[in-house]
Design a protein around this motif. Structure first.
Motif, short mmCIF file in Angstrom:
data_model
loop_
_atom_site.label_atom_id
_atom_site.label_comp_id
_atom_site.label_asym_id
_atom_site.label_seq_id
_atom_site.Cartn_x
_atom_site.Cartn_y
_atom_site.Cartn_z
N LEU A 4 82.53 12.86 27.07
CA LEU A 4 81.83 11.67 26.59
C LEU A 4 80.32 11.91 26.50
N LEU A 5 79.76 12.61 27.48
CA LEU A 5 78.33 12.93 27.44
C LEU A 5 78.04 13.82 26.23
N SER A 6 78.92 14.79 25.99
CA SER A 6 78.75 15.69 24.84
C SER A 6 78.81 14.91 23.53
N LYS A 7 79.70 13.96 23.47
CA LYS A 7 79.85 13.16 22.25
C LYS A 7 78.57 12.40 21.93
N VAL A 8 77.97 11.79 22.95
CA VAL A 8 76.72 11.06 22.73
C VAL A 8 75.61 12.01 22.29
N LEU A 9 75.49 13.16 22.96
CA LEU A 9 74.44 14.11 22.62
C LEU A 9 74.61 14.62 21.19
N ASP A 10 75.84 14.82 20.77
CA ASP A 10 76.08 15.27 19.38
C ASP A 10 75.63 14.23 18.37
N LEU A 11 75.77 12.96 18.73
CA LEU A 11 75.40 11.88 17.82
C LEU A 11 73.90 11.58 17.83
N GLN A 12 73.18 12.10 18.81
CA GLN A 12 71.74 11.84 18.89
C GLN A 12 70.99 12.40 17.69
N GLY A 13 71.50 13.50 17.14
CA GLY A 13 70.83 14.09 15.97
C GLY A 13 70.88 13.21 14.75
N CYS A 29 80.76 4.54 22.71
CA CYS A 29 80.77 5.47 23.83
C CYS A 29 79.85 5.00 24.97
N ILE A 30 78.67 4.53 24.59
CA ILE A 30 77.69 4.11 25.59
C ILE A 30 78.08 2.79 26.24
N ARG A 31 78.49 1.83 25.46
CA ARG A 31 78.74 0.48 25.99
C ARG A 31 80.16 0.28 26.51
N GLN A 32 81.09 1.11 26.08
CA GLN A 32 82.48 0.89 26.47
C GLN A 32 83.10 2.07 27.22
N GLU A 33 83.11 3.24 26.62
CA GLU A 33 83.90 4.35 27.16
C GLU A 33 83.32 4.92 28.45
N ALA A 55 80.64 -5.63 43.97
CA ALA A 55 79.19 -5.86 43.83
C ALA A 55 78.49 -4.71 43.13
N LEU A 56 79.26 -3.76 42.61
CA LEU A 56 78.68 -2.61 41.92
C LEU A 56 78.44 -2.96 40.46
N GLY A 57 77.24 -2.67 39.98
CA GLY A 57 76.91 -2.92 38.58
C GLY A 57 76.98 -1.64 37.76
N ILE A 58 77.61 -1.72 36.61
CA ILE A 58 77.71 -0.58 35.67
C ILE A 58 77.54 -1.15 34.26
N GLU A 59 76.60 -0.61 33.52
CA GLU A 59 76.41 -1.08 32.14
C GLU A 59 75.76 0.00 31.29
#
Length: 404
Positions: A4-13, A29-33, A55-59
């Motif tokens: 998933l991290l790779s997918k986001v980095l590939d889309l940054q370009g 990917c960022i908001r859901q996966e 009580a853990l926040g993740i977003e």
């Protein structure tokens, strides 16, 4: 996770502020996966942070409307960081060029102005970082892969704004992303650091770089009185940037600062009388034919801003030049016991004290409406008055900005 991290980095370009197909994929990917994957590990992550699982926040966020250059996914305690603009958290930050991602212990680096996000002052962010890093010396001593600086190679000010907020980070180059097991272990480690910062923050009467507690209290009270909702009004206690004093703590600081000021003037031969209970100033000084009207302000902050009421401003302008402002700043507040204990502080005296308009900032207005006026203003007239703004408004709370 690494996929998933790779997918986001590939889309940054392919980044653009427009909601293109590539940006839609990045947003999912960022908001859901990625958040969904982390929520699957919430038991271990919550334990690392020292909070209950619920009580853990993740977003994750990639921009509402226009797409941001640097998307992020953060893990946090919502009571300590109710929004991404306030408090501390651990966050994945993706470089603008898509060649690396950082896992950063970071902080809110922008301020919501009501219409958009404005970057916080770099010196304030650095002051907060300087407060946090010494707390982590023991926990970070054995790690050799930690970065004190991050470089996101962003073209936008908002993207670059995350860099000075970094306390400590782990860098993952695009071609060297570790497996999921290692990534999650690093995340748990960083959440342990965040837990230490939270623990210190709960006890700190003031963090360098934060607004003075008294100023925040006045702003929040004014917002509450005006019926403002959402970002304008925060819960009592510490909530992100901003510590709220209890009534007992305010009284202890006030008595301590007045006592220090009284001793200061007594040593100079003044006869000191505490008149704060009945006058709009604190100390009346007499020495021969001389007389001085003294306003005393105590604060746990560095004293760059203090709160003045309208009456205090008007009276001190009347008393000038036979007046003085005493600020006792950097007072130490110990909240570990049942009753607050105050000590220390640095006294700064300005006399004569001339209050310049440019040193005053309006926090709130009292606005006289058309309701109940004897002139019988028509509805159309009322609307016109409101459109023109608060011409009849009078400031009820002001801040005095800058050291005197």
């Amino acid at each position: 996770m690494d996929d998933l991290l790779s997918k986001v980095l590939d889309l940054q370009g392919a980044w653009t502020a427009k909601n293109t197909m590539e940006m839609q994929k990045r947003g999912i990917c960022i908001r859901q996966e990625i958040p969904a994957l982390l929520r699957g590990e919430s038991a271990a992550l919550a334990d690392a942070l020292g909070v209950p699982r619920d009580a853990l926040g993740i977003e994750g966020r990639d921009g509402t409307g226009l797409k941001t250059e640097v998307p992020w996914v953060r893990v946090y305690d919502p009571t300590m960081s109710p929004s991404a603009t306030t408090g501390w958290y651990v966050v994945y930050l993706f470089s603008g060029a898509g060649d690396r991602v950082y896992l950063s212990l970071n902080q809110g680096t922008t301020v919501w102005t009501g219409g958009d996000f404005k970057p916080r002052r770099i010196e304030d962010l650095r002051a907060r970082v300087g407060w946090a890093r010494p707390l982590l010396v023991e926990q970070t001593a054995t790690r050799t892969d930690l970065y004190s600086e991050i470089h996101l190679d962003a073209r936008t000010p908002l993207g670059r704004g995350y860099e000075p907020g970094n306390v400590v980070a782990i860098e993952y180059p695009r071609e060297e992303l570790p497996a999921q097991e290692r990534l999650l272990a690093d995340l748990r480690y960083m959440l342990g650091l965040l837990q230490a910062v939270y623990a210190a923050e709960r006890m700190a009467p003031h963090i360098p770089g934060d607004p003075a507690p008294e100023v925040l209290e006045a702003e929040r009270s004014a917002a509450a009185a005006a019926g403002r909702r959402g970002r304008s009004v925060s819960r009592p206690g510490r909530s992100g940037q901003g510590f709220r004093l209890t009534s007992a703590e305010r009284q202890a600081i006030e008595h301590h600062s007045v006592s220090i000021a009284a001793k200061f003037f007594s040593a100079q031969g003044w006869k000191v009388q505490d008149v704060g209970a009945r006058e709009s100033f604190d100390l009346l000084l007499k020495r021969g034919d001389e007389q001085l009207h003294v306003e005393v302000k105590g604060t746990t902050s560095a004293g760059h801003d203090v709160i003045l009421t309208r009456a205090e401003v008007e009276k001190q302008r009347k008393y000038y030049p036979d007046n003085a402002l005493v600020i006792v700043h950097s007072i130490h507040l110990n909240r570990s016991g049942g009753e607050p204990v105050v000590s220390g502080g640095t006294l700064h005296c300005t006399s004569p004290w001339e209050i310049a308009d440019e040193d005053l900032s309006v926090i709130s207005y009292a606005y006289r409406t058309a309701i109940g006026r004897e002139d019988g203003v028509k509805v159309r007239g009322v609307l016109n008055v409101l459109k023109k703004g608060p011409r009849r408004a009078s400031p009820v709370l002001r801040t005095l900005s800058g050291p005197q």
